[in-house]
Design a protein around this motif. Structure first.
Motif, PDB file in Angstrom:
ATOM      1  N   PRO A  66      -5.106 -10.469  -0.874  1.00 43.46           N
ATOM      2  CA  PRO A  66      -3.713 -11.205  -0.911  1.00 43.46           C
ATOM      3  C   PRO A  66      -2.603 -10.282  -1.348  1.00 43.46           C
ATOM      4  O   PRO A  66      -1.404 -10.593  -1.381  1.00 43.46           O
ATOM      5  CB  PRO A  66      -3.816 -12.143  -2.186  1.00 43.46           C
ATOM      6  CG  PRO A  66      -4.583 -11.325  -2.945  1.00 43.46           C
ATOM      7  CD  PRO A  66      -5.865 -10.813  -2.258  1.00 43.46           C
ATOM      8  N   VAL A  67      -2.921  -8.806  -1.752  1.00 43.67           N
ATOM      9  CA  VAL A  67      -1.825  -7.772  -1.949  1.00 43.67           C
ATOM     10  C   VAL A  67      -0.936  -7.553  -0.892  1.00 43.67           C
ATOM     11  O   VAL A  67       0.432  -7.689  -1.118  1.00 43.67           O
ATOM     12  CB  VAL A  67      -2.354  -6.660  -2.519  1.00 43.67           C
ATOM     13  CG1 VAL A  67      -1.422  -5.570  -2.844  1.00 43.67           C
ATOM     14  CG2 VAL A  67      -3.203  -7.021  -3.800  1.00 43.67           C
ATOM     15  N   SER A  68      -1.610  -7.568   0.172  1.00 47.33           N
ATOM     16  CA  SER A  68      -0.604  -7.063   1.510  1.00 47.33           C
ATOM     17  C   SER A  68      -0.876  -7.883   2.552  1.00 47.33           C
ATOM     18  O   SER A  68      -1.918  -7.732   3.363  1.00 47.33           O
ATOM     19  CB  SER A  68      -0.789  -5.630   1.860  1.00 47.33           C
ATOM     20  OG  SER A  68      -0.379  -4.855   0.818  1.00 47.33           O
ATOM     21  N   PRO A  69       0.041  -9.189   3.033  1.00 43.17           N
ATOM     22  CA  PRO A  69      -0.155  -9.831   3.796  1.00 43.17           C
ATOM     23  C   PRO A  69      -0.135  -9.036   5.423  1.00 43.17           C
ATOM     24  O   PRO A  69      -0.824  -9.788   6.127  1.00 43.17           O
ATOM     25  CB  PRO A  69       0.723 -10.807   3.838  1.00 43.17           C
ATOM     26  CG  PRO A  69       1.492 -10.580   2.741  1.00 43.17           C
ATOM     27  CD  PRO A  69       0.906  -9.470   2.236  1.00 43.17           C
TER      28      PRO A  69
ATOM     29  N   ARG B 272       0.235  -4.631  -7.521  1.00 36.93           N
ATOM     30  CA  ARG B 272      -0.967  -4.553  -6.925  1.00 36.93           C
ATOM     31  C   ARG B 272      -2.054  -4.558  -8.023  1.00 36.93           C
ATOM     32  O   ARG B 272      -3.194  -4.634  -7.916  1.00 36.93           O
ATOM     33  CB  ARG B 272      -1.256  -3.538  -6.025  1.00 36.93           C
ATOM     34  CG  ARG B 272      -1.069  -2.042  -6.308  1.00 36.93           C
ATOM     35  CD  ARG B 272      -0.819  -1.311  -4.978  1.00 36.93           C
ATOM     36  NE  ARG B 272      -0.742   0.113  -5.435  1.00 36.93           N
ATOM     37  CZ  ARG B 272      -0.383   1.140  -4.609  1.00 36.93           C
ATOM     38  NH1 ARG B 272       0.150   0.698  -3.633  1.00 36.93           N
ATOM     39  NH2 ARG B 272      -0.381   2.143  -5.228  1.00 36.93           N
ATOM     40  N   GLY B 273      -1.867  -3.754  -9.261  1.00 42.89           N
ATOM     41  CA  GLY B 273      -2.769  -3.632 -10.388  1.00 42.89           C
ATOM     42  C   GLY B 273      -3.871  -2.772  -9.643  1.00 42.89           C
ATOM     43  O   GLY B 273      -3.682  -1.762  -8.969  1.00 42.89           O
TER      44      GLY B 273
ATOM     45  N   ALA C  98       8.578   1.600  -5.446  1.00 38.28           N
ATOM     46  CA  ALA C  98       7.230   2.392  -5.637  1.00 38.28           C
ATOM     47  C   ALA C  98       6.820   1.827  -6.908  1.00 38.28           C
ATOM     48  O   ALA C  98       5.417   1.549  -7.150  1.00 38.28           O
ATOM     49  CB  ALA C  98       7.500   3.785  -5.351  1.00 38.28           C
ATOM     50  N   TRP C  99       7.718   1.849  -7.968  1.00 42.39           N
ATOM     51  CA  TRP C  99       7.246   1.219  -9.269  1.00 42.39           C
ATOM     52  C   TRP C  99       6.649  -0.027  -9.177  1.00 42.39           C
ATOM     53  O   TRP C  99       5.455  -0.222  -9.945  1.00 42.39           O
ATOM     54  CB  TRP C  99       8.113   1.472 -10.215  1.00 42.39           C
ATOM     55  CG  TRP C  99       8.152   1.090 -11.630  1.00 42.39           C
ATOM     56  CD1 TRP C  99       7.372   1.673 -12.497  1.00 42.39           C
ATOM     57  CD2 TRP C  99       8.629   0.035 -12.127  1.00 42.39           C
ATOM     58  NE1 TRP C  99       7.490   1.056 -13.793  1.00 42.39           N
ATOM     59  CE2 TRP C  99       8.248  -0.020 -13.423  1.00 42.39           C
ATOM     60  CE3 TRP C  99       9.549  -1.234 -11.698  1.00 42.39           C
ATOM     61  CZ2 TRP C  99       8.452  -0.980 -14.393  1.00 42.39           C
ATOM     62  CZ3 TRP C  99       9.985  -2.020 -12.719  1.00 42.39           C
ATOM     63  CH2 TRP C  99       9.494  -1.964 -13.933  1.00 42.39           C
ATOM     64  N   ILE C 100       7.455  -0.928  -8.714  1.00 45.29           N
ATOM     65  CA  ILE C 100       7.067  -2.328  -8.716  1.00 45.29           C
ATOM     66  C   ILE C 100       5.624  -2.576  -7.906  1.00 45.29           C
ATOM     67  O   ILE C 100       4.809  -3.334  -8.112  1.00 45.29           O
ATOM     68  CB  ILE C 100       8.082  -3.082  -8.029  1.00 45.29           C
ATOM     69  CG1 ILE C 100       9.266  -3.444  -8.986  1.00 45.29           C
ATOM     70  CG2 ILE C 100       7.655  -4.625  -7.741  1.00 45.29           C
ATOM     71  CD1 ILE C 100      10.459  -4.069  -8.477  1.00 45.29           C
TER      72      ILE C 100
ATOM     73  N   SER D 219       0.845  -1.257   0.003  1.00 45.79           N
ATOM     74  CA  SER D 219       0.031   0.018  -0.051  1.00 45.79           C
ATOM     75  C   SER D 219       1.057   1.378  -0.014  1.00 45.79           C
ATOM     76  O   SER D 219       2.092   1.187   0.092  1.00 45.79           O
ATOM     77  CB  SER D 219      -0.930  -0.079   1.222  1.00 45.79           C
ATOM     78  OG  SER D 219      -0.154   0.177   2.699  1.00 45.79           O
ATOM     79  N   GLY D 220       0.252   2.411  -0.190  1.00 49.24           N
ATOM     80  CA  GLY D 220       0.892   3.520  -0.078  1.00 49.24           C
ATOM     81  C   GLY D 220       0.884   4.406  -1.481  1.00 49.24           C
ATOM     82  O   GLY D 220       0.493   3.565  -2.255  1.00 49.24           O
TER      83      GLY D 220
END
Length: 170
Positions: free
Chosen positions: A71-74, A62-63, A55-57, A23-24
């Motif tokens: 599931p993006v951020s455990p 996360r799309g 930041a780019w990745i 996130s962010g």
């Protein structure tokens, strides 16, 4: 997901420099919970993993999915984590994501997960990649072996012959 499908859990999990919160926004995407170390790393440049690349990745990975949920951020797993298999986390003490990894370990431990964290002194992102030239990174591989079971007879024989001895360089 494993619980809901009634699948058996593994005996344990090894996480190496896990990225636990994508996130962010903007230049801080993927760096939430990274803390002051991430800011220090921006100027010191000790880790090869750079905040702008993170930041780019993060944005790509996360799309369109919500960044502050599994599931993006455990990091944001909900409910009790009791009954999960033991988790062994290895990270570099000089890596940009150190603060985030430590926050993840604290968060999951607080929810009942059995988490053992091991920071590698002088280690950068994925410190075990440098076990051939960095003694503390080599040592953590021995610790991982002890946590997850004894080495095979072939590996033990190689160690006796000095094939797996800790490096003396660096």
């Amino acid at each position: 997901m494993m619980r809901s499908r009634q699948l058996p859990f593994p005996r344990g999990a090894l996480l190496i420099s896990p990225w636990t919160d994508l996130s962010g926004d903007g230049a801080n995407a993927g760096l939430k919970h990274a803390g002051s170390l991430a800011l220090e790393q921006r100027s010191a440049g000790r880790d090869y993993l750079k905040p702008d690349m993170i930041a780019w990745i993060a944005k790509l990975a996360r799309g369109d999915m919500p960044a502050d949920r599994v599931p993006v951020s455990p990091m944001y797993a909900e409910g009790s984590l009791e009954g999960m298999p033991p988790i062994f986390v290895v990270y570099g003490e000089d890596e940009v994501l150190r603060g985030q990894i430590e926050a993840f370990c604290d968060t999951w431990s607080g929810k009942g997960a059995s988490v053992q964290a091991r920071g590698v002194a002088g280690g950068v992102h994925v410190p075990v990649m440098f076990n051939f030239c960095h003694g503390p990174s080599h040592d953590v591989l021995r610790e991982v072996s002890a946590v997850f079971g004894a080495p095979s007879k072939e590996a033990a024989a190689g160690e006796k012959q000095g094939l797996l001895a800790a490096p003396s360089c660096c």
